[in-house]
Design an enzyme around this catalytic site. Structure first.
Site, short mmCIF file in Angstrom:
data_model
loop_
_atom_site.label_atom_id
_atom_site.label_comp_id
_atom_site.label_asym_id
_atom_site.label_seq_id
_atom_site.Cartn_x
_atom_site.Cartn_y
_atom_site.Cartn_z
N ASN A 9 -26.23 -4.28 38.68
CA ASN A 9 -24.79 -4.46 38.90
C ASN A 9 -24.32 -3.26 39.72
OD1 ASN A 9 -22.04 -4.70 38.82
ND2 ASN A 9 -21.83 -4.38 36.61
N LYS A 11 -21.45 -2.69 41.00
CA LYS A 11 -20.04 -2.32 40.80
C LYS A 11 -19.36 -2.06 42.16
CE LYS A 11 -21.29 -0.79 36.21
NZ LYS A 11 -21.04 0.04 35.04
N HIS A 94 -17.27 -8.48 32.42
CA HIS A 94 -17.79 -7.12 32.28
C HIS A 94 -16.73 -6.25 31.60
CE1 HIS A 94 -19.24 -3.12 33.20
NE2 HIS A 94 -20.43 -3.67 33.38
N GLU A 96 -15.63 -3.46 32.19
CA GLU A 96 -14.69 -2.80 33.10
C GLU A 96 -13.58 -3.76 33.55
OE1 GLU A 96 -17.80 -1.38 35.65
OE2 GLU A 96 -18.43 -0.04 34.05
N GLU A 166 -23.52 -5.52 26.29
CA GLU A 166 -23.34 -4.18 26.84
C GLU A 166 -22.35 -3.40 25.97
OE1 GLU A 166 -24.27 -4.05 31.33
OE2 GLU A 166 -22.21 -4.69 31.13
N GLY A 172 -22.86 3.91 31.36
CA GLY A 172 -22.64 5.08 32.20
C GLY A 172 -22.65 6.41 31.45
N SER A 212 -26.90 2.18 30.22
CA SER A 212 -27.81 3.32 30.43
C SER A 212 -29.30 2.91 30.41
CB SER A 212 -27.54 4.42 29.40
OG SER A 212 -26.23 4.93 29.58
P1 13P Z 1 -25.11 1.79 33.48
O1 13P Z 1 -26.51 1.24 33.62
O2 13P Z 1 -24.70 2.69 34.60
O3 13P Z 1 -24.91 2.39 32.11
O4 13P Z 1 -24.11 0.54 33.58
C1 13P Z 1 -24.33 -0.58 32.80
C2 13P Z 1 -23.47 -1.67 33.27
O5 13P Z 1 -22.26 -1.60 33.19
C3 13P Z 1 -24.11 -2.83 33.91
O6 13P Z 1 -23.24 -3.90 34.03
#
Ligand code: 13P
Length: 252
Positions: A9, A11, A94, A96, A166, A172, A212
């Protein structure tokens, strides 16, 4: 051999030229195998990525999709438009998008329906916040998210979706959930879905883990029976680390 689904992903990262260069660099690094890999890219790069990955087994998808088919919805992109450029899947819900754009479970349910009607595989993202984890609410939070977003789907539609678990606190942060904890949670998710839609559908449904995931922890995560793949943010932006993770999945 288990068929995993490893999805990057990206982003809010990568221009068109950076995206296509990534695929050019990625392909020679990948080993053969049954496990699939995909990239959820910004809308602007989808068409070029589809062209660049033609003839390979890399799947291209979007990070969002509209809950509407067409009409006066300024700024929206429909499932049909995403399908039209050749993309095959869409991330939906997601954390976010839930957090920064206030997307509700009800809205996500509509997006899932739209994605399916437009011929895309929806990957529904669910997960608890740190506060919810500390309050021992993980199971009720996840079951509520699943129920509201998927409640209107029939068995047939359920067999065309993926789930990504997730935990928000793992995204992150560099602190992935432990493989044993993810396994436990994925089993709870699968059992919940099986009670609602039947065992046959739900035992084939892919449940990915995100938060992560890195080259040094993916092997142990994928070794758990109910972890069917990974949704990877930061570590999918570098071609070498993404290739390493796909290749590990193809070895297991
Ligand atoms: P990270 O792998 O950077 O922790 O992000 C996970 C994520 O949000 C994937 O959609």
């Amino acid at each position: 051999m288990k068929e995993f689904f490893i999805v990057g992903n990206w982003k809010l990262n990568k221009t068109i030229s950076e995206s296509t260069q990534f695929v050019k660099n990625l392909m020679p690094l990948l080993t053969q195998g049954t496990s699939r890999c995909g990239i959820a890219a910004p809308f602007t790069a989808l068409e070029s990525l589809v062209k660049e990955s033609k003839g390979t087994d890399l799947l291209i998808g979007s990070q969002n999709v509209s809950d509407q088919k067409d009409g006066a919805y300024t700024g929206e992109i429909s499932a049909e438009m995403i399908k039209d450029v050749g993309a095959g899947f869409a991330l939906i819900g997601h954390s976010e998008r839930r957090q920064f754009y206030h997307e509700s479970d009800e809205l996500l349910g509509k997006k899932i329906k739209r994605a399916l009607m437009g011929g895309l595989i929806p990957i529904l993202c669910i997960g608890e916040s740190l506060e919810q984890k500390q309050a021992n609410e993980v199971i009720s939070v996840l079951e509520n998210q699943l129920d509201k977003a998927l409640g209107a789907l029939n068995q047939d539609e359920m067999s065309s979706i993926c789930i990504a678990y997730e935990p928000v606190w793992a995204i992150g942060t560099g602190h992935a959930a432990t493989p044993a904890d993810v396994q436990k949670t994925h089993k709870i998710i699968r059992d919940f879905l099986a009670r609602k839609w039947g065992e046959k559908v739900c035992y084939h449904l892919k449940i990915l883990y995100g938060g992560s995931v890195k080259p040094d922890n993916i092997r142990e995560l994928l070794s758990q029976p109910d972890i069917d793949g990974a949704l990877i943010g930061g570590a999918s932006l570098e071609v070498e680390s993404f290739a390493k993770m796909v290749n590990i999945a193809r070895e297991i």
